[in-house]
Design a protein around this motif. Structure first.
Motif, PDB file in Angstrom:
ATOM      1  N   ARG A  79       0.831  -1.205   0.000  1.00  0.00           N
ATOM      2  CA  ARG A  79       0.000   0.000   0.000  1.00  0.00           C
ATOM      3  C   ARG A  79       0.867   1.257   0.000  1.00  0.00           C
ATOM      4  N   ALA A  80       1.989   1.204   0.690  1.00  0.00           N
ATOM      5  CA  ALA A  80       2.897   2.355   0.696  1.00  0.00           C
ATOM      6  C   ALA A  80       3.395   2.653  -0.713  1.00  0.00           C
ATOM      7  N   LEU A  81       3.597   1.619  -1.516  1.00  0.00           N
ATOM      8  CA  LEU A  81       4.024   1.816  -2.908  1.00  0.00           C
ATOM      9  C   LEU A  81       2.853   2.225  -3.788  1.00  0.00           C
ATOM     10  N   TYR A  82       1.707   1.580  -3.598  1.00  0.00           N
ATOM     11  CA  TYR A  82       0.528   1.904  -4.398  1.00  0.00           C
ATOM     12  C   TYR A  82       0.047   3.327  -4.125  1.00  0.00           C
ATOM     13  N   ARG A  83       0.357   3.866  -2.953  1.00  0.00           N
ATOM     14  CA  ARG A  83      -0.011   5.260  -2.675  1.00  0.00           C
ATOM     15  C   ARG A  83       0.651   6.192  -3.677  1.00  0.00           C
ATOM     16  N   ARG A  84       1.752   5.786  -4.233  1.00  0.00           N
ATOM     17  CA  ARG A  84       2.485   6.602  -5.194  1.00  0.00           C
ATOM     18  C   ARG A  84       2.173   6.207  -6.628  1.00  0.00           C
ATOM     19  N   SER A  85       2.118   4.902  -6.892  1.00  0.00           N
ATOM     20  CA  SER A  85       1.809   4.438  -8.241  1.00  0.00           C
ATOM     21  C   SER A  85       1.575   2.934  -8.228  1.00  0.00           C
ATOM     22  N   PRO A  86       0.337   2.482  -8.481  1.00  0.00           N
ATOM     23  CA  PRO A  86       0.086   1.042  -8.557  1.00  0.00           C
ATOM     24  C   PRO A  86       0.949   0.352  -9.606  1.00  0.00           C
ATOM     25  N   ASP A 116      -6.343   5.652  -0.814  1.00  0.00           N
ATOM     26  CA  ASP A 116      -5.914   6.533   0.274  1.00  0.00           C
ATOM     27  C   ASP A 116      -5.313   7.816  -0.294  1.00  0.00           C
ATOM     28  N   SER A 117      -4.414   7.679  -1.269  1.00  0.00           N
ATOM     29  CA  SER A 117      -3.785   8.859  -1.872  1.00  0.00           C
ATOM     30  C   SER A 117      -4.804   9.717  -2.602  1.00  0.00           C
ATOM     31  N   ALA A 118      -5.699   9.072  -3.344  1.00  0.00           N
ATOM     32  CA  ALA A 118      -6.706   9.823  -4.098  1.00  0.00           C
ATOM     33  C   ALA A 118      -7.608  10.609  -3.160  1.00  0.00           C
ATOM     34  N   LEU A 119      -7.981  10.011  -2.045  1.00  0.00           N
ATOM     35  CA  LEU A 119      -8.810  10.703  -1.053  1.00  0.00           C
ATOM     36  C   LEU A 119      -8.040  11.873  -0.450  1.00  0.00           C
ATOM     37  N   ARG A 120      -6.767  11.664  -0.189  1.00  0.00           N
ATOM     38  CA  ARG A 120      -5.932  12.725   0.399  1.00  0.00           C
ATOM     39  C   ARG A 120      -5.776  13.891  -0.581  1.00  0.00           C
ATOM     40  N   VAL A 121      -5.543  13.584  -1.852  1.00  0.00           N
ATOM     41  CA  VAL A 121      -5.418  14.625  -2.869  1.00  0.00           C
ATOM     42  C   VAL A 121      -6.717  15.427  -2.975  1.00  0.00           C
ATOM     43  N   THR A 122      -7.854  14.722  -2.902  1.00  0.00           N
ATOM     44  CA  THR A 122      -9.146  15.392  -3.011  1.00  0.00           C
ATOM     45  C   THR A 122      -9.400  16.313  -1.818  1.00  0.00           C
ATOM     46  N   VAL A 123      -9.070  15.856  -0.622  1.00  0.00           N
ATOM     47  CA  VAL A 123      -9.243  16.692   0.566  1.00  0.00           C
ATOM     48  C   VAL A 123      -8.377  17.945   0.450  1.00  0.00           C
ATOM     49  N   GLN A 190     -13.199   1.120  -7.337  1.00  0.00           N
ATOM     50  CA  GLN A 190     -13.391   1.866  -8.579  1.00  0.00           C
ATOM     51  C   GLN A 190     -14.500   2.898  -8.423  1.00  0.00           C
ATOM     52  N   GLY A 191     -15.596   2.514  -7.785  1.00  0.00           N
ATOM     53  CA  GLY A 191     -16.697   3.455  -7.591  1.00  0.00           C
ATOM     54  C   GLY A 191     -16.292   4.631  -6.719  1.00  0.00           C
ATOM     55  N   ALA A 192     -15.505   4.370  -5.694  1.00  0.00           N
ATOM     56  CA  ALA A 192     -15.043   5.444  -4.812  1.00  0.00           C
ATOM     57  C   ALA A 192     -14.145   6.419  -5.569  1.00  0.00           C
ATOM     58  N   LEU A 193     -13.254   5.889  -6.400  1.00  0.00           N
ATOM     59  CA  LEU A 193     -12.383   6.754  -7.202  1.00  0.00           C
ATOM     60  C   LEU A 193     -13.200   7.595  -8.186  1.00  0.00           C
ATOM     61  N   ASP A 194     -14.224   6.996  -8.763  1.00  0.00           N
ATOM     62  CA  ASP A 194     -15.075   7.737  -9.701  1.00  0.00           C
ATOM     63  C   ASP A 194     -15.784   8.896  -9.004  1.00  0.00           C
ATOM     64  N   GLU A 210       0.281  19.227  -8.363  1.00  0.00           N
ATOM     65  CA  GLU A 210       0.138  18.040  -7.533  1.00  0.00           C
ATOM     66  C   GLU A 210      -1.173  17.304  -7.744  1.00  0.00           C
ATOM     67  N   THR A 211      -2.220  17.969  -8.240  1.00  0.00           N
ATOM     68  CA  THR A 211      -3.475  17.264  -8.477  1.00  0.00           C
ATOM     69  C   THR A 211      -3.411  16.359  -9.706  1.00  0.00           C
ATOM     70  N   ALA A 212      -2.371  16.514 -10.524  1.00  0.00           N
ATOM     71  CA  ALA A 212      -2.248  15.691 -11.731  1.00  0.00           C
ATOM     72  C   ALA A 212      -2.122  14.218 -11.392  1.00  0.00           C
ATOM     73  N   VAL A 213      -1.643  13.907 -10.194  1.00  0.00           N
ATOM     74  CA  VAL A 213      -1.446  12.508  -9.838  1.00  0.00           C
ATOM     75  C   VAL A 213      -2.773  11.778  -9.676  1.00  0.00           C
ATOM     76  N   PHE A 214      -3.872  12.514  -9.474  1.00  0.00           N
ATOM     77  CA  PHE A 214      -5.161  11.851  -9.285  1.00  0.00           C
ATOM     78  C   PHE A 214      -5.518  11.004 -10.502  1.00  0.00           C
ATOM     79  N   GLN A 215      -5.360  11.564 -11.679  1.00  0.00           N
ATOM     80  CA  GLN A 215      -5.692  10.826 -12.899  1.00  0.00           C
ATOM     81  C   GLN A 215      -4.821   9.584 -13.036  1.00  0.00           C
ATOM     82  N   LEU A 216      -3.535   9.722 -12.682  1.00  0.00           N
ATOM     83  CA  LEU A 216      -2.625   8.574 -12.735  1.00  0.00           C
ATOM     84  C   LEU A 216      -3.105   7.478 -11.789  1.00  0.00           C
ATOM     85  N   LEU A 217      -3.471   7.854 -10.576  1.00  0.00           N
ATOM     86  CA  LEU A 217      -3.910   6.872  -9.594  1.00  0.00           C
ATOM     87  C   LEU A 217      -5.178   6.156 -10.064  1.00  0.00           C
TER      88      LEU A 217
END
Length: 310
Positions: A79-86, A116-123, A190-194, A210-217
């Motif tokens: 998860r620590a790695l997936y927080r940056r890039s799956p 987790d990262s996507a939620l953090r970026v959104t907040v 997937q639904g949560a990310l959407d 920094e918000t550009a990473v959301f699309q990558l995630l």
């Protein structure tokens, strides 16, 4: 809120080794990962490989204590790695004692890190954006969606953590727990990310900052969860959802009322309407979300320390 007593030492070591993903000067931060993806996508070859932020050497150093780690310790390390890039995180293949549901749950559960990262970026985005003279995060509907995503994240963590531990929440209902991990969890993530992508608005399409990473995630998580190499995610029959979340093993990790508030639970019975948490449950989820964000703790059951700046 009940939390897990998961072994997170390895994951915390990985996090500290990789550092703050928002640090624009870090070779393992979001900016470097996005640059690597752009360079690799345009040119491939040596240029793409030379700019990789998570090289085999860096991964080996970050995971140097993982040789004798338990499956659950590996879950949090991934998860620590997936927080940056799956995509970058999937290069790590832990040697687990079996190849059954536990291994499947490990790799599906790792995607909780990306959520987790996507939620953090959104907040971060909603706190910095102002609408009608106030932070966007104060708008009731947007706050409710954030709480729903947090509840879904906890739901997915609950189901995958038990499976990684080798525990069957419903041994009397053969295959029910495994079915939930294989079919329900990917769809809930997937639904949560959407839903988060809607909150990001036009920033979801921006490929700078920094918000550009959301699309990558979002894109990489979708590829990981629904990869062609995995068994087809056919719609399963109705799941005994209420029995799953009230089983003794599940209750030991998370309060059933919070799990019941997860919008993704509607998928368990083929429901289509996504209801966000409300009332007292929403207040609890939002207070928990803010506390974790402000104190740099992960949004999953382990609440492990993160190097992220608020």
């Amino acid at each position: 809120m009940t939390t897990a007593t998961a072994p997170v030492t390895l994951a915390e070591a990985v996090e500290q080794h990789l550092g703050d993903p928002y640090d624009t000067t870090s070779p393992t931060g979001f900016r470097a990962i996005l640059t690597e993806g752009q360079v690799g996508g345009r040119t491939g070859g040596q240029a793409g490989r030379a700019s990789r932020p998570l090289t085999p050497e860096r991964l080996t150093a970050a995971l140097k204590d993982g040789a004798n780690a338990t499956p659950e310790a590996w879950l949090h390390a991934l998860r620590a790695l997936y927080r940056r890039s799956p995509r970058l995180g999937r290069t790590v293949r832990p040697d687990l004692p079996d190849n059954g549901p536990r291994t499947t749950a490990l790799h599906i559960g790792a995607s909780v890190g990306a959520l987790d990262s996507a939620l953090r970026v959104t907040v971060r985005h909603l706190r910095g954006r102002h609408l009608y003279g106030a932070p966007a995060v104060d708008i009731p509907h947007l706050r409710a969606v954030l709480c729903g995503v947090h509840a879904d994240l906890l739901l997915c963590d609950l189901l995958t953590t038990l499976a990684v531990r080798g525990e069957d929440a419903l041994p009397a209902r053969a295959g029910a727990h495994e079915q939930a991990v294989r079919h329900l969890v990917p769809r809930v993530i997937q639904g949560a990310l959407d839903r988060l992508s809607v909150l990001m608005g036009s920033r979801f399409y921006i490929r700078e900052g920094e918000t550009a990473v959301f699309q990558l995630l979002l894109n990489e998580t979708q590829r990981e969860l629904f990869a062609p190499a995995r068994p087809p995610h056919r719609a399963p029959g109705p799941l005994p959802y209420d029995e799953l979340i009230t089983a003794p093993g599940a209750v030991a990790l998370l309060s059933p009322d919070l799990t019941a508030a997860a919008p993704g639970r509607t998928l368990a019975t083929h429901g289509r309407r996504v209801r966000q948490p409300s009332g007292t449950v929403q207040e609890r989820l939002y207070a928990d979300l803010v506390r974790r964000y402000d104190t740099a703790r992960s949004f999953d059951l382990a609440e492990r320390r993160l190097p992220d700046r608020p």
